[in-house]
Scaffold this active site. Structure first.
Site, PDB file in Angstrom:
ATOM      1  N   CYS A  47       8.747 116.284  92.902  1.00  0.00           N
ATOM      2  CA  CYS A  47       9.333 117.149  93.595  1.00  0.00           C
ATOM      3  C   CYS A  47      10.555 117.915  93.048  1.00  0.00           C
ATOM      4  O   CYS A  47      11.438 116.922  92.239  1.00  0.00           O
ATOM      5  CB  CYS A  47      10.154 116.231  94.817  1.00  0.00           C
ATOM      6  SG  CYS A  47      11.159 117.122  95.943  1.00  0.00           S
ATOM      7  N   TYR A 178       8.805 129.219  97.234  1.00  0.00           N
ATOM      8  CA  TYR A 178       8.137 128.739  98.480  1.00  0.00           C
ATOM      9  C   TYR A 178       7.820 129.589  99.408  1.00  0.00           C
ATOM     10  O   TYR A 178       6.755 129.833 100.041  1.00  0.00           O
ATOM     11  CB  TYR A 178       8.920 127.457  99.041  1.00  0.00           C
ATOM     12  CG  TYR A 178       8.732 126.139  98.429  1.00  0.00           C
ATOM     13  CD1 TYR A 178       7.758 125.161  98.456  1.00  0.00           C
ATOM     14  CD2 TYR A 178       9.741 125.856  97.195  1.00  0.00           C
ATOM     15  CE1 TYR A 178       7.867 124.003  97.766  1.00  0.00           C
ATOM     16  CE2 TYR A 178       9.536 124.735  96.556  1.00  0.00           C
ATOM     17  CZ  TYR A 178       8.544 123.746  96.925  1.00  0.00           C
ATOM     18  OH  TYR A 178       8.500 122.518  96.192  1.00  0.00           O
TER      19      TYR A 178
END
Length: 340
Positions: A47, A178
């Site tokens: 992450c 994203y």
């Protein structure tokens, strides 16, 4: 973090930014005072948001006072899991799913379970998952426990500029990739794509004449940009369709990223294997086959970058961190050979 997000009616990706914002502070004003050994930082190497906390903890030398737990690279709808640990349980918290710590704090926690999170070990409850504030607090509230020679990642005279640059990096780059990858329409994707590369062009111009983003040393702003750049070619370029250019085809940003990668505390936290496993396996809506790419070639990360010619002192008046602790090292074969 998990992808706690939704899309607007025109397909634009929106991230849920409602985090648990309790803070661990020197004066304990939120009920959680600094205490060595009391808290555990839970992360996943895959992450980018958690990767920031791994880097900052290491640069500041907080290993002896803030323990760390590593989740595996994938998760299901319940939450991140500790499948890398014997028996699939975190050895300190004794839990299989990070959601257990969230539910201890907020019963039947209704939102996405994200990393990084700091857990209060005695109670087993999450204190905070506010990823942006976590790293700032490590720099400003935990100062009494910083190692000798720890760098100033958030120096007071530069905070306004760091905040301004970091905010643009967050909205346009960290979250921008994203916005491309999870766009729900062609129009939303193309808008997101244009915004992302406008910001990357701006960063290239800014970094063409200076080694670091703000001032002449590494700051919080550099940490925040680096974790996205490290994932750009292995994941975002193809998986998220951010394909105007690869990072390796953007000369200034590629040299800047290599400079940081070769700096102790940065490249030695990057696990390219877990990064690829996470994105290509978890995002089954984008990659339904679950096939994980074999490339790209990582040897370029260790090539000379030439950024020393711009001056700058990576750690200011401080020193590099020492070797990565046993048990916290990226597994062999998961990254380029690193400078520890």
């Amino acid at each position: 973090m998990s992808y706690v997000a939704d899309s607007t009616s025109d397909g634009e990706f929106n991230r849920d930014t409602d985090y648990i914002t309790t803070r661990i502070t020197a004066d304990g004003r939120d009920g959680y005072p600094l205490e060595p050994g009391r808290y555990r930082l839970v992360v996943a190497r895959a992450c980018p948001w958690a990767n920031r906390a791994i880097i900052v903890r290491r640069l500041l030398g907080l290993e002896d006072v803030l323990s760390i737990g590593f989740c595996g690279p994938t998760h299901d709808e319940r939450s991140w899991t500790f499948d890398l640990d014997p028996g699939g349980r975190d050895p300190v918290l004794g839990i299989e799913y990070l959601r257990e710590a969230y539910n201890t704090r907020i019963p039947e926690y209704p939102k996405g379970v994200t990393v990084p999170a700091i857990v209060d070990i005695p109670s087993g409850a999450v204190v905070t998952n506010d990823f942006a504030q976590i790293t700032l607090d490590l720099s400003t509230e935990w100062t009494r426990y910083h190692r000798d020679g720890a760098p100033q990642l958030y120096p007071e005279p530069l905070r306004d500029e760091i905040d301004e640059v970091a905010q643009r990096i967050y909205t346009e780059v960290n979250n921008g990739v994203y916005r491309c990858g999870f766009a729900g329409s062609q129009r939303a994707y193309e808008r997101a794509y244009d915004r992302l590369f406008t910001a990357l062009d701006w960063l290239s111009e800014r970094l063409a004449g200076q080694r670091y983003l703000v001032g002449d040393t590494i700051t919080e702003a550099d940490v925040r940009l680096f974790t996205t750049l490290a994932r750009f070619d292995p994941v975002y370029h193809g998986h998220f369709k951010t394909n105007r250019h690869k990072l390796a085809e953007m000369p200034v940003l590629w040299a800047y990223a290599r400079d940081l990668f070769q700096t102790p505390g940065f490249g030695d936290t990057i696990d390219f294997v877990q990064i690829k496993q996470h994105y290509y396996i978890v995002h089954s809506d984008i990659n339904p086959t679950g096939v994980v790419p074999k490339g790209p070639d990582l040897s370029g990360w260790l090539t000379p970058h030439g950024r020393e010619g711009l001056g700058g002192r990576p750690f200011g008046d401080g020193t590099p961190p020492g070797p990565t602790r046993e048990g916290e090292r990226v597994p062999a074969g998961h990254s380029a050979d690193r400078v520890d």
